[in-house]
Scaffold this active site. Structure first.
Site, mmCIF file in Angstrom:
data_model
loop_
_atom_site.group_PDB
_atom_site.id
_atom_site.type_symbol
_atom_site.label_atom_id
_atom_site.label_comp_id
_atom_site.label_asym_id
_atom_site.label_seq_id
_atom_site.Cartn_x
_atom_site.Cartn_y
_atom_site.Cartn_z
ATOM 1 C CE LYS A 199 -3.435 2.504 2.631
ATOM 2 N NZ LYS A 199 -4.332 2.559 3.777
ATOM 3 C CD GLU A 205 9.603 -5.994 6.745
ATOM 4 O OE1 GLU A 205 9.306 -4.908 6.192
ATOM 5 O OE2 GLU A 205 9.418 -6.215 7.955
ATOM 6 N N GLY A 260 -4.681 -1.642 5.164
ATOM 7 C CA GLY A 260 -3.928 -2.823 4.734
ATOM 8 C C GLY A 260 -4.610 -4.138 5.110
ATOM 9 N NE ARG A 261 -5.843 -3.332 11.271
ATOM 10 C CZ ARG A 261 -5.117 -2.223 11.267
ATOM 11 N NH1 ARG A 261 -3.992 -2.160 10.591
ATOM 12 N NH2 ARG A 261 -5.518 -1.157 11.953
ATOM 13 C CD GLU A 346 -1.257 -3.992 11.557
ATOM 14 O OE1 GLU A 346 -1.984 -4.124 10.568
ATOM 15 O OE2 GLU A 346 -0.017 -3.989 11.470
ATOM 16 C CG HIS A 377 -3.932 -35.078 18.412
ATOM 17 N ND1 HIS A 377 -4.152 -36.295 19.029
ATOM 18 C CD2 HIS A 377 -4.954 -34.908 17.548
ATOM 19 C CE1 HIS A 377 -5.252 -36.845 18.523
ATOM 20 N NE2 HIS A 377 -5.767 -36.011 17.620
ATOM 21 C CE LYS A 505 6.341 -0.723 9.687
ATOM 22 N NZ LYS A 505 5.384 -0.038 8.835
HETATM 23 O O1 F6P Z 1 3.892 -2.856 9.546
HETATM 24 C C1 F6P Z 1 2.513 -3.025 9.540
HETATM 25 C C2 F6P Z 1 1.923 -2.638 8.259
HETATM 26 O O2 F6P Z 1 1.901 -1.274 8.188
HETATM 27 C C3 F6P Z 1 0.537 -3.242 8.077
HETATM 28 O O3 F6P Z 1 -0.465 -2.485 8.617
HETATM 29 C C4 F6P Z 1 0.469 -3.400 6.606
HETATM 30 O O4 F6P Z 1 -0.533 -4.275 6.221
HETATM 31 C C5 F6P Z 1 1.857 -3.887 6.304
HETATM 32 O O5 F6P Z 1 2.673 -3.153 7.169
HETATM 33 C C6 F6P Z 1 2.324 -3.742 4.901
HETATM 34 O O6 F6P Z 1 2.292 -2.422 4.481
HETATM 35 P P1 F6P Z 1 2.366 -2.039 2.964
HETATM 36 O O7 F6P Z 1 1.221 -2.683 2.272
HETATM 37 O O8 F6P Z 1 2.309 -0.552 2.925
HETATM 38 O O9 F6P Z 1 3.663 -2.575 2.433
#
Ligand code: F6P
Length: 550
Positions: A199, A205, A260-261, A346, A377, A505
């Site tokens: 987003k 990452e 995002g979620r 979150e 189990h 972060k």
């Molecule tokens: O670090 C959490 C977050 O901001 C989430 O809320 C989000 O879904 C995820 O990182 C990924 O963010 P992006 O889609 O901006 O890469």
């Protein structure tokens, strides 16, 4: 409503909870012959049984009155209308607009993006979209993390039965190089399409994994111009994506009003559409829309998401230490607990209200879980006999067809049995009687019995979604989205921001630099002694490894 006004209302509910806590679940059933139907609600094809929760008609009325007092109706209407309901970011949370059926109500940008996704997905699935050297695409790699990963991955696994076997979808989220190195082994660059989903287009990452994937594509001989055949982007920051080389024809937008979620329904769902095809993807949207309509129109006491929220809210008052266990008795839903961890924790892991005032009540419970019967189990031991009671949500699906070994009966019977065992338990006297009946000598029976006692009286919820299809999955996920928002409004918090993920972060940047410095033999500083020691230790180990490897 601010915490000062909310506090006495919550205190009243806390007092009611203290009384209710002492009432055994068995008594609630004994006192109310109509309990099962009273606490069973249906909507959008889902059936929710809350009768095994520690709630009675009096508690329910009090909870409903509280929901009215905190203006649940207004909050719901504002969100569904697309008002700014995320005040700390000044944004709407209008994910419901993404699943509005085609027609005048559907926002134009949503229709346009869905049409582009559909054309692209069909072209890839039919083979008219190929790699640069004319090879059919057989593998899609979605690079994204958090909301840009968990929903699509969960949905692709849940709907595996509907996927095209000729098109495999993989997910790369972790910045650990091992994740990409393992995945790369199974891919042919000529036949691979990489989707970069972010987003913000600023997530570390995702950026690093994109670099690695691009390097791999280039190293295989794919030209700069040809990269467009192998690379798509999904983002709410199209300028940044374009600047990093995503071509216009494979850039799929979404908007800042999609959290995002809450973004599975947007272009973030592209890997799902590629995997299952546009029609089933539209069925997923339709299922979610059916739940939106139920949520918008159904009376509070029969409203599935609200009833789930009220129960979760109530459970936090009854037992502030309790967590929320998700146990899907449906193997394809194995990633549901991880998906709900992000959605619920979150969204609602907050300690201040929307005005920034400290709360003095608990918010998001820890969400965790694993599929049954596997979980039986493992950690179910603690659920039955541990010192803490954790309400369990049993999520059941009907099989699509009868199994020759009739294993679905074993699966469903076990779900019912677990809920029953949690509630009824087994007393000392019952255990002794059972041991004696098996011929165990009385002295031994009395000695062994304590270890076999199940205290029981532990609450659970049972949810049936019908057969697991794109439609029922859409309804299920939308139900949890609305439960999460409703719960936030009951607590007075904002479910749509996530400032708590930022600090770590920010701290990672200088620490990464320090680690690199130490690895190169330099001196480092750190903001705390433990971090300093770890930078020294890990940087030293990396340097030693570099020396060994020449
Ligand atoms: O670090 C959490 C977050 O901001 C989430 O809320 C989000 O879904 C995820 O990182 C990924 O963010 P992006 O889609 O901006 O890469």
């Amino acid at each position: 409503m601010n915490p000062t006004d909310r506090r006495p209302l919550i205190a009243g509910l806390q007092a009611l909870a203290a009384k209710t806590r002492a009432v055994p679940l068995r008594t609630l059933f004994a006192d109310d012959a109509g309990r099962v139907s009273r606490f069973t609600v249906e909507g959008a094809g889902l059936t929710l049984d809350l009768s095994r929760q520690r709630i009675d008609p009096g508690c329910l009325s009090a909870l409903l009155a509280y929901a009215a007092a905190v203006r649940f109706d207004d909050r719901r209407a504002a969100m569904l209308r697309g008002d700014i309901v995320n005040p700390t970011e000044g944004r709407r949370a209008w994910h419901t607009a993404l699943r509005t059926p085609p027609g005048p109500q559907q926002p134009e940008e949503v229709a346009a993006c869905l049409a582009r996704m559909t054309r692209f997905a069909l072209a890839v699935r039919e083979g008219s979209w190929t790699g640069e050297r004319g090879q059919r695409i057989t593998d899609v790699v979605n690079i994204g993390i958090g909301g840009s990963h968990l929903g699509p991955q969960m949905a692709c696994e849940a709907l595996e039965r509907f996927t095209d076997p000729g098109l495999r979808v993989h997910f790369l989220s972790n910045v650990d190089p091992a994740a990409w190195l393992n995945l790369r082994e199974r891919l042919d660059p000529d036949r691979t399409l990489v989707i970069v989903a972010s987003k913000s287009w600023k997530t570390l990452e995702t950026a690093r994994n994109m670099e690695a994937a691009l390097q791999w594509l280039r190293a295989s001989g794919i030209t700069e111009a040809g990269l467009a055949q192998h690379l798509a982007g999904v983002t709410a920051a199209p300028d940044l994506a374009a600047a990093s080389g995503i071509g216009e024809s494979t850039l799929f937008p979404f908007w800042d009003w999609v959290g995002g979620r809450y973004s599975l329904w947007s272009a973030i769902g592209l890997p799902v559409m590629l995997a299952i095809g546009p029609d089933p993807f539209n069925a997923l949207l339709a299922g979610a829309h059916a739940m939106d309509s139920h949520f918008a129109q159904t009376d509070a006491a029969r409203n599935l998401p609200l009833m789930l929220a009220l129960t979760a809210f109530w459970n936090r008052l009854l037992d502030p230490g309790a967590t929320e266990v998700i146990a899907p008795y449906c193997d394809p839903l194995r990633r549901l607990p991880a998906y709900l961890q992000q959605l619920q924790m979150e969204s609602n892991g907050k300690s201040v209200d929307e005005q920034g005032q400290a709360l003095d009540w608990k918010t998001a419970a820890v969400t965790w879980g694993a599929p049954g019967t596997d979980a039986q189990h493992s950690f179910f031991q603690a659920l039955h006999q541990g010192t803490d009671a954790h309400p369990v949500e049993f999520v059941l699906a009907l099989p699509e067809r009868a199994d020759p070994q009739r294993r679905e009966e074993a699966l469903l019977a076990n779900a019912i049995a677990q809920a029953q065992a949690l509630m009824l338990g087994r007393s000392y006297a019952q255990v002794v009687a059972a041991l004696l009946a098996q011929g165990v000598p009385a002295a031994q029976a009395e000695r062994d019995a304590a270890h076999r006692v199940h205290p029981g009286d532990r609450p659970s919820t049972t949810l049936l979604i019908g057969p697991l299809t794109p439609h029922s999955l859409g309804a299920l996920i939308a139900m949890y989205e609305h439960k999460t928002a409703a719960l936030a409004w009951l607590w007075g918090i904002n479910p749509f921001d996530q400032w708590g993920v930022e600090l770590g972060k920010q701290m990672a940047g200088p620490i990464e630099l320090a680690l690199a410095q130490r690895r190169a033999g330099g001196a480092v500083t750190a903001d705390d002694p433990a971090s300093h020691a770890w930078i020294e230790r890990l940087g030293g180990l990396l340097a030693a490894q570099d020396n060994r490897q020449g």
